[in-house]
Design a protein around this motif. Structure first.
Motif, PDB file in Angstrom:
ATOM      1  N   ALA A  20      11.540  -6.171  -9.719  1.00 33.23           N
ATOM      2  CA  ALA A  20      10.429  -5.934  -8.876  1.00 33.23           C
ATOM      3  C   ALA A  20       9.365  -6.634  -9.169  1.00 33.23           C
ATOM      4  N   ILE A  21       8.576  -7.549  -8.505  1.00 34.36           N
ATOM      5  CA  ILE A  21       7.309  -7.890  -8.998  1.00 34.36           C
ATOM      6  C   ILE A  21       6.260  -8.054  -7.851  1.00 34.36           C
ATOM      7  N   SER A  22       5.733  -7.078  -7.785  1.00 32.66           N
ATOM      8  CA  SER A  22       4.580  -6.534  -6.761  1.00 32.66           C
ATOM      9  C   SER A  22       3.273  -6.822  -7.401  1.00 32.66           C
ATOM     10  N   VAL A  23       2.328  -6.919  -6.549  1.00 30.05           N
ATOM     11  CA  VAL A  23       0.868  -6.915  -6.901  1.00 30.05           C
ATOM     12  C   VAL A  23       0.386  -5.715  -7.450  1.00 30.05           C
ATOM     13  N   LYS A  24       1.099  -4.687  -6.978  1.00 34.31           N
ATOM     14  CA  LYS A  24       0.349  -3.209  -7.403  1.00 34.31           C
ATOM     15  C   LYS A  24       0.890  -3.253  -9.082  1.00 34.31           C
ATOM     16  N   ASP A  25       1.966  -3.810  -9.580  1.00 36.27           N
ATOM     17  CA  ASP A  25       2.549  -3.584 -10.833  1.00 36.27           C
ATOM     18  C   ASP A  25       1.480  -4.299 -11.709  1.00 36.27           C
ATOM     19  N   TYR A  26       0.522  -5.309 -11.529  1.00 37.93           N
ATOM     20  CA  TYR A  26      -0.033  -6.076 -12.297  1.00 37.93           C
ATOM     21  C   TYR A  26      -1.678  -6.324 -11.910  1.00 37.93           C
ATOM     22  N   MET A  27      -2.108  -5.558 -10.971  1.00 35.92           N
ATOM     23  CA  MET A  27      -3.534  -5.564 -10.508  1.00 35.92           C
ATOM     24  C   MET A  27      -4.265  -4.780 -11.540  1.00 35.92           C
ATOM     25  N   SER A  28      -5.398  -4.938 -11.567  1.00 38.01           N
ATOM     26  CA  SER A  28      -6.382  -4.276 -12.233  1.00 38.01           C
ATOM     27  C   SER A  28      -6.866  -2.918 -11.284  1.00 38.01           C
ATOM     28  N   THR A  29      -6.818  -1.897 -11.616  1.00 36.37           N
ATOM     29  CA  THR A  29      -7.452  -0.631 -10.888  1.00 36.37           C
ATOM     30  C   THR A  29      -8.853  -0.109 -11.584  1.00 36.37           C
ATOM     31  N   ASN A  99     -16.354 -12.723   4.336  1.00 39.42           N
ATOM     32  CA  ASN A  99     -15.231 -12.632   4.774  1.00 39.42           C
ATOM     33  C   ASN A  99     -14.131 -12.852   3.642  1.00 39.42           C
ATOM     34  N   VAL A 100     -13.771 -11.558   3.464  1.00 41.88           N
ATOM     35  CA  VAL A 100     -12.896 -11.645   2.122  1.00 41.88           C
ATOM     36  C   VAL A 100     -11.550 -11.518   2.552  1.00 41.88           C
ATOM     37  N   ILE A 101     -10.439 -12.311   1.885  1.00 43.12           N
ATOM     38  CA  ILE A 101      -9.156 -12.310   2.197  1.00 43.12           C
ATOM     39  C   ILE A 101      -8.671 -11.164   1.147  1.00 43.12           C
ATOM     40  N   ARG A 102      -8.038 -10.107   1.886  1.00 41.83           N
ATOM     41  CA  ARG A 102      -7.415  -9.034   1.393  1.00 41.83           C
ATOM     42  C   ARG A 102      -6.119  -9.135   0.940  1.00 41.83           C
ATOM     43  N   ILE A 103      -5.332  -8.461  -0.179  1.00 44.07           N
ATOM     44  CA  ILE A 103      -4.048  -8.562  -0.096  1.00 44.07           C
ATOM     45  C   ILE A 103      -3.537  -7.108  -0.413  1.00 44.07           C
ATOM     46  N   HIS A 104      -2.205  -6.971   0.101  1.00 41.92           N
ATOM     47  CA  HIS A 104      -1.629  -5.648   0.096  1.00 41.92           C
ATOM     48  C   HIS A 104      -0.897  -5.396  -1.343  1.00 41.92           C
ATOM     49  N   PRO A 105      -0.732  -3.956  -1.613  1.00 41.28           N
ATOM     50  CA  PRO A 105      -0.275  -3.750  -3.129  1.00 41.28           C
ATOM     51  C   PRO A 105       1.225  -4.186  -3.058  1.00 41.28           C
ATOM     52  N   ASP A 106       1.979  -4.346  -2.023  1.00 42.54           N
ATOM     53  CA  ASP A 106       3.235  -4.473  -2.281  1.00 42.54           C
ATOM     54  C   ASP A 106       3.814  -6.057  -1.989  1.00 42.54           C
ATOM     55  N   THR A 107       2.769  -6.765  -1.798  1.00 44.89           N
ATOM     56  CA  THR A 107       2.906  -8.323  -1.879  1.00 44.89           C
ATOM     57  C   THR A 107       3.646  -8.583  -3.097  1.00 44.89           C
ATOM     58  N   ASN A 108       4.569  -9.508  -2.990  1.00 47.58           N
ATOM     59  CA  ASN A 108       5.351 -10.275  -3.929  1.00 47.58           C
ATOM     60  C   ASN A 108       4.289 -11.147  -4.863  1.00 47.58           C
ATOM     61  N   ILE A 109       4.495 -10.903  -6.188  1.00 46.97           N
ATOM     62  CA  ILE A 109       3.400 -11.669  -7.197  1.00 46.97           C
ATOM     63  C   ILE A 109       3.642 -13.064  -6.850  1.00 46.97           C
ATOM     64  N   LEU A 110       4.646 -13.732  -6.806  1.00 46.79           N
ATOM     65  CA  LEU A 110       4.924 -15.058  -6.319  1.00 46.79           C
ATOM     66  C   LEU A 110       4.245 -15.468  -5.077  1.00 46.79           C
ATOM     67  N   GLU A 111       4.252 -14.782  -4.140  1.00 48.11           N
ATOM     68  CA  GLU A 111       3.629 -14.762  -2.908  1.00 48.11           C
ATOM     69  C   GLU A 111       2.130 -14.835  -3.130  1.00 48.11           C
ATOM     70  N   ALA A 145       2.269 -11.708 -15.172  1.00 46.71           N
ATOM     71  CA  ALA A 145       3.490 -11.324 -14.546  1.00 46.71           C
ATOM     72  C   ALA A 145       4.443 -12.277 -14.533  1.00 46.71           C
ATOM     73  N   VAL A 146       4.131 -13.310 -14.270  1.00 51.14           N
ATOM     74  CA  VAL A 146       5.074 -14.281 -14.356  1.00 51.14           C
ATOM     75  C   VAL A 146       5.730 -14.632 -15.872  1.00 51.14           C
ATOM     76  N   LYS A 147       4.816 -14.718 -16.771  1.00 54.66           N
ATOM     77  CA  LYS A 147       5.162 -14.762 -18.251  1.00 54.66           C
ATOM     78  C   LYS A 147       6.144 -13.493 -18.762  1.00 54.66           C
ATOM     79  N   ASN A 148       5.875 -12.458 -17.879  1.00 54.41           N
ATOM     80  CA  ASN A 148       6.847 -11.329 -18.440  1.00 54.41           C
ATOM     81  C   ASN A 148       8.118 -11.273 -17.677  1.00 54.41           C
TER      82      ASN A 148
END
Length: 155
Positions: A20-29, A99-111, A145-148
């Motif tokens: 499982a490699i989602s944005v939520k696992d690696y984002m800064s909070t 005009n900020v492009i946002r991303i969802h926390p469940d987005t795959n890290i490779l996406e 994330a990719v390194k891990n």
């Protein structure tokens, strides 16, 4: 003709362990954020103090209204120095990208990595299903994330 004495064998599917490699696992909070009414000089000071290259801009209700980057600030700094103005009077709202492009926390890290490469953006604010700013993902976070990851079975 030789017959198998064991009869028909059940073929078990091969189980492949996926990661499982989602944005939520690696984002800064724990984010540094700015107010649209703050001065560019305050932003410059905070960017330098915290060694960051940009941050989300939120209104008084905590809603994401833009992103301000060191590039946005640099434009104002250069303009001030060029015109020999001692103090920068610009406000965040006048220089931020709205005009900020946002991303969802469940987005795959490779996406997310693909989005970084295609859009040439350094960071994406992460918003939940209710539109709340819950974090930020940067190119550095994606590289970490990719390194891990194991070198097989990405999904």
């Amino acid at each position: 003709m030789v017959k198998n004495y064991r009869g028909v064998q059940e073929v078990k599917p091969v189980v492949i362990e996926t990661q499982a490699i989602s944005v939520k696992d690696y984002m800064s909070t724990r984010l540094i954020t700015f107010d649209p009414e703050q001065s560019i000089m305050e932003v410059v000071d905070q960017l330098l103090t915290h060694r960051i290259s940009g941050a989300p801009v939120v209104n008084h209700m905590g809603e994401l209204v833009g992103v301000i980057s060191e590039g946005d600030c640099l434009k104002e700094v250069v303009k001030g120095k060029y015109h020999n103005l001692p103090i920068l009077g610009g406000k965040v709202k006048d220089h931020m990208a709205s005009n900020v492009i946002r991303i969802h926390p469940d987005t795959n890290i490779l996406e997310a990595a693909k989005m970084f490469l295609e859009m040439k953006i350094r960071r994406f604010p992460v918003q939940d299903d209710h539109g709340r700013l819950i974090g930020q993902i940067s190119q550095k976070d994606v590289m970490r994330a990719v390194k891990n990851l194991k070198s097989e079975n990405w999904h």
